[in-house]
Design a protein around this motif. Sequence first.
Motif, mmCIF file in Angstrom:
data_model
loop_
_atom_site.group_PDB
_atom_site.id
_atom_site.type_symbol
_atom_site.label_atom_id
_atom_site.label_comp_id
_atom_site.label_asym_id
_atom_site.label_seq_id
_atom_site.Cartn_x
_atom_site.Cartn_y
_atom_site.Cartn_z
ATOM 1 N N HIS A 50 -4.788 9.836 3.177
ATOM 2 C CA HIS A 50 -3.457 9.482 3.650
ATOM 3 C C HIS A 50 -3.549 9.207 5.143
ATOM 4 N N PRO A 51 -2.903 8.195 5.676
ATOM 5 C CA PRO A 51 -1.945 7.310 5.030
ATOM 6 C C PRO A 51 -2.628 6.320 4.087
ATOM 7 N N PRO A 52 -1.822 5.733 3.179
ATOM 8 C CA PRO A 52 -2.378 4.783 2.215
ATOM 9 C C PRO A 52 -2.939 3.544 2.911
ATOM 10 N N ASP B 107 0.809 -1.211 0.000
ATOM 11 C CA ASP B 107 0.000 0.000 0.000
ATOM 12 C C ASP B 107 0.848 1.269 0.000
ATOM 13 N N SER B 108 1.993 1.249 0.669
ATOM 14 C CA SER B 108 2.761 2.479 0.838
ATOM 15 C C SER B 108 3.898 2.674 -0.166
ATOM 16 N N PHE C 251 3.859 5.869 -2.350
ATOM 17 C CA PHE C 251 4.097 7.087 -1.574
ATOM 18 C C PHE C 251 5.590 7.283 -1.302
ATOM 19 N N TRP C 252 6.257 6.232 -0.849
ATOM 20 C CA TRP C 252 7.660 6.349 -0.468
ATOM 21 C C TRP C 252 8.612 6.322 -1.654
#
Length: 132
Positions: free
Chosen positions: A37-39, A11-12, A15-16
């Motif tokens: 957010h967060p994912p 999931d993240s 984003f990262w």
Amino acid sequence: MPRKLPQITNDSSAFWQGGESGLLMIHRCNTCRRFFHPPAPICPSCGSLDVGPEATSGRGTIATYTINQQAWTPELTAPYVVAIVELDDQPGLRLLSNVVGLPPEQVRIGMQVQVAFEQHEDIWLPLFKKAE
């Protein structure tokens, strides 16, 4: 400043790692079209499972901030700014991050900022600098 790096999940990861392409990727629901957010694998607004990362403008406004004067470990350099940035893409869409690239005493609520990525290993941390 040394940073504790996050663990990347399915999931993240966007984003990262979106910073590699210069993109601030935030999860968005394909049903109600809300960013969040967060994912997560489910939309917190409508409960849809049809969610995924989408590029944002990477621009926002400082909603609030604090100047941290405490070097919590010997490696930290104080002072530094911790801010809540509201992204221009949706009212209420906020990220907690650092403001970099200017003296802490010049940061102001309402200041326009844009994302600036800082790479550590395979992670691009989304930080914010004063908008050009």
